[in-house]
Motif scaffolding. Sequence first.
Motif, PDB file in Angstrom:
ATOM      1  N   LEU A 106       0.850  -1.182   0.000  1.00  0.00           N
ATOM      2  CA  LEU A 106       0.000   0.000   0.000  1.00  0.00           C
ATOM      3  C   LEU A 106       0.890   1.237   0.000  1.00  0.00           C
ATOM      4  N   ILE A 107       0.782   2.057  -1.038  1.00  0.00           N
ATOM      5  CA  ILE A 107       1.647   3.220  -1.208  1.00  0.00           C
ATOM      6  C   ILE A 107       0.783   4.470  -1.332  1.00  0.00           C
ATOM      7  N   GLY A 108       1.208   5.512  -0.648  1.00  0.00           N
ATOM      8  CA  GLY A 108       0.536   6.792  -0.741  1.00  0.00           C
ATOM      9  C   GLY A 108       1.509   7.874  -1.145  1.00  0.00           C
ATOM     10  N   HIS A 109       1.055   8.779  -2.001  1.00  0.00           N
ATOM     11  CA  HIS A 109       1.833   9.952  -2.407  1.00  0.00           C
ATOM     12  C   HIS A 109       1.035  11.190  -1.996  1.00  0.00           C
ATOM     13  N   PRO A 110       1.214  11.644  -0.772  1.00  0.00           N
ATOM     14  CA  PRO A 110       0.368  12.723  -0.242  1.00  0.00           C
ATOM     15  C   PRO A 110       0.427  14.001  -1.055  1.00  0.00           C
ATOM     16  N   GLU A 111       1.535  14.253  -1.741  1.00  0.00           N
ATOM     17  CA  GLU A 111       1.634  15.490  -2.512  1.00  0.00           C
ATOM     18  C   GLU A 111       0.653  15.516  -3.677  1.00  0.00           C
ATOM     19  N   HIS A 112       0.259  14.329  -4.174  1.00  0.00           N
ATOM     20  CA  HIS A 112      -0.625  14.246  -5.332  1.00  0.00           C
ATOM     21  C   HIS A 112      -2.040  13.840  -4.974  1.00  0.00           C
ATOM     22  N   SER A 113      -2.220  13.009  -3.948  1.00  0.00           N
ATOM     23  CA  SER A 113      -3.557  12.491  -3.664  1.00  0.00           C
ATOM     24  C   SER A 113      -3.650  12.069  -2.197  1.00  0.00           C
ATOM     25  N   PRO A 114      -4.820  12.229  -1.564  1.00  0.00           N
ATOM     26  CA  PRO A 114      -5.001  11.749  -0.186  1.00  0.00           C
ATOM     27  C   PRO A 114      -5.288  10.257  -0.108  1.00  0.00           C
ATOM     28  N   LEU A 115      -5.320   9.540  -1.247  1.00  0.00           N
ATOM     29  CA  LEU A 115      -5.660   8.126  -1.270  1.00  0.00           C
ATOM     30  C   LEU A 115      -4.415   7.259  -1.142  1.00  0.00           C
ATOM     31  N   VAL A 116      -4.617   6.041  -0.673  1.00  0.00           N
ATOM     32  CA  VAL A 116      -3.557   5.036  -0.581  1.00  0.00           C
ATOM     33  C   VAL A 116      -3.900   3.919  -1.556  1.00  0.00           C
ATOM     34  N   HIS A 117      -2.978   3.576  -2.432  1.00  0.00           N
ATOM     35  CA  HIS A 117      -3.235   2.619  -3.505  1.00  0.00           C
ATOM     36  C   HIS A 117      -2.481   1.315  -3.280  1.00  0.00           C
ATOM     37  N   ARG A 118      -3.082   0.243  -3.762  1.00  0.00           N
ATOM     38  CA  ARG A 118      -2.434  -1.075  -3.773  1.00  0.00           C
ATOM     39  C   ARG A 118      -1.594  -1.168  -5.043  1.00  0.00           C
ATOM     40  N   VAL A 119      -0.293  -1.303  -4.907  1.00  0.00           N
ATOM     41  CA  VAL A 119       0.641  -1.355  -6.030  1.00  0.00           C
ATOM     42  C   VAL A 119       1.336  -2.708  -6.036  1.00  0.00           C
ATOM     43  N   ALA A 120       1.295  -3.371  -7.176  1.00  0.00           N
ATOM     44  CA  ALA A 120       1.922  -4.690  -7.320  1.00  0.00           C
ATOM     45  C   ALA A 120       3.110  -4.583  -8.272  1.00  0.00           C
ATOM     46  N   ARG A 121       4.174  -5.296  -7.917  1.00  0.00           N
ATOM     47  CA  ARG A 121       5.381  -5.346  -8.763  1.00  0.00           C
ATOM     48  C   ARG A 121       5.605  -6.786  -9.199  1.00  0.00           C
ATOM     49  N   PHE A 122       5.912  -6.969 -10.475  1.00  0.00           N
ATOM     50  CA  PHE A 122       6.158  -8.310 -11.007  1.00  0.00           C
ATOM     51  C   PHE A 122       7.025  -8.185 -12.242  1.00  0.00           C
ATOM     52  N   ASP A 123       7.557  -9.325 -12.705  1.00  0.00           N
ATOM     53  CA  ASP A 123       8.442  -9.362 -13.865  1.00  0.00           C
ATOM     54  C   ASP A 123       7.658  -9.712 -15.123  1.00  0.00           C
ATOM     55  N   ASN A 124       8.142  -9.225 -16.242  1.00  0.00           N
ATOM     56  CA  ASN A 124       7.561  -9.576 -17.539  1.00  0.00           C
ATOM     57  C   ASN A 124       8.082 -10.954 -17.946  1.00  0.00           C
ATOM     58  N   ARG A 125       7.272 -11.968 -17.736  1.00  0.00           N
ATOM     59  CA  ARG A 125       7.637 -13.338 -18.087  1.00  0.00           C
ATOM     60  C   ARG A 125       6.942 -13.806 -19.353  1.00  0.00           C
ATOM     61  N   GLY A 126       6.449 -12.891 -20.141  1.00  0.00           N
ATOM     62  CA  GLY A 126       5.773 -13.246 -21.383  1.00  0.00           C
ATOM     63  C   GLY A 126       6.744 -13.593 -22.488  1.00  0.00           C
ATOM     64  N   PRO A 127       6.233 -13.995 -23.647  1.00  0.00           N
ATOM     65  CA  PRO A 127       7.104 -14.363 -24.779  1.00  0.00           C
ATOM     66  C   PRO A 127       7.608 -13.167 -25.564  1.00  0.00           C
ATOM     67  N   ALA A 128       7.125 -11.965 -25.261  1.00  0.00           N
ATOM     68  CA  ALA A 128       7.529 -10.783 -26.029  1.00  0.00           C
ATOM     69  C   ALA A 128       7.521  -9.577 -25.107  1.00  0.00           C
ATOM     70  N   VAL A 129       8.049  -8.483 -25.621  1.00  0.00           N
ATOM     71  CA  VAL A 129       8.016  -7.229 -24.876  1.00  0.00           C
ATOM     72  C   VAL A 129       6.575  -6.757 -24.745  1.00  0.00           C
TER      73      VAL A 129
END
Length: 517
Positions: free
Chosen positions: A351-374
């Motif tokens: 859960l990440i919040g950027h108070p300078e831009h928004s009062p909301l807290v967002h769910r942010v997911a990080r993952f790798d590109n494991r597909g067959p192409a870009v």
Amino acid sequence: MSTRIHLPIVKVTVLEDRALVERRGDVVLPAGPQRLCVEGLSPLAVDRSLQAQLTGGTVSQARVSRAWKEKPREDAREQKTELRRRVEDLETELKRAQADAQRLQSRLEVVNVAREDVLRAIAELSGVGRAKPESWHEQLETVRKESASTEESLRRARKHVEATWKRLVEARAVLAQSEQTEQQLVTTAELDTNLPQGGTASLRVTYLVPCAVWRPAYRATLAPVDNGEAVTLECEAVVWQRTEEEWKDVELLFSTARPTLGASPPRLMEDWLQLRDKSEQEKHSVEVSIREEVLQTTGEGGASPSDSMPGLDDGGEAQTLRASHRVTVPSDGAPHRVPLFQFTAPATSELIGHPEHSPLVHRVARFDNRGPAVLLAGPVDLVRSSGYVGRAQLKFTGLGEKLKLGFGSEDTLRIARLVDSKQDTQRITGKRTRTHQVKLFLSNTGTRAEKVVLEERMPVSELEAVEVKLLQEQTKPAPAKVSEDGIVRFELGAPPRSQQELAFAYSVVSSSKVAGL
């Protein structure tokens, strides 16, 4: 004498703003030169792009031919218009009315002949003294009644014929104006071929057509798994085409190549550099300005040139993607989604919040590109276990590169932000110190404890005359990380039904020579 043939469309390569159509099939040709006319081409086919290949033979000339021809009418009654059916009904009614009038006219002639016979009989019998006045009176009365009835029926029949004819003329006039002969542009490829041995050969015809376009689209689903979380990313191509020919059960490829993009070396211009002495004011001052800069990277958090430029962003290298199965795309101008590929990759979310831009807290997911192409830049639909949560923009991401996506905000978390700044100037040295103080208030109204990351930013100095530093004593709690780009990261625990305060401060110290701050 040319031979007309039809080659089906077997492969289409859709480019950024056009398409390369390939028709292929087997043809039976006699030995020697032969002219072929390939029918069914799009009227939008680009003439100079036409190419033809004949297996085992040669194609000496290939050109596109166009001609206007009358579109054939549909003779089936169920396919005729209401107006045309009305004209046909009036024609049938007119024939029936004319037949009735003709029948009544013949009957009236028979009645007139009967009257003449009665009158002749009266004259002959009266001369020989065999008068029968009662019988003659009865016969004349019968003939008179029949004649009057027939004349009245004939008058009505002729009136009906006249009225029907008038209605038919009006209907035909309206039909002539509304259903004019429709013309269609017939396009063919005329090929001069030569097969020395004769027999069956494979013929391939390719050409470019405009009015076809495609763009990538994605669907990302964040779902819990046994050992954490995973993201399933589905890649699709959205294709539109209005080329006047149907792509039925074809092999579909999508390319980012730009064959019409002209390239020419830049013109060399003289650029003179001159040296001059600094003025007295420039010697005693340093001009400084504050600027906002976007980090130009790909993948996670990267900005892309496609933010301001229309079209496809392929990272500078042409890419070609292939549909997973044969596809049918009608020429209706509507968007059609074609699956390309999908993959599932383990993910870490926070859960990440950027108070300078928004009062909301967002769910942010990080993952790798494991597909067959870009992954090309394009819109992505975001889905969680609760359902659809919104739409975001996916940036260009290479193979194996990490990317991040936001999957909506948490309704139970809110951030309030207060900013205060003050400036002090030393009287003797003229050194200026500007202090920025930021207060953050994190509220958790839910019944579950959460781990929240807050990110603030501070300026980064590129000059020795300007110093920016974080005030550790006034920053509570201590930040978990401060990046080289000035991003300050705070990692907090938010208990249920709680509110907590965070203080963040930094100072900007500049000498008296600095101007512009």
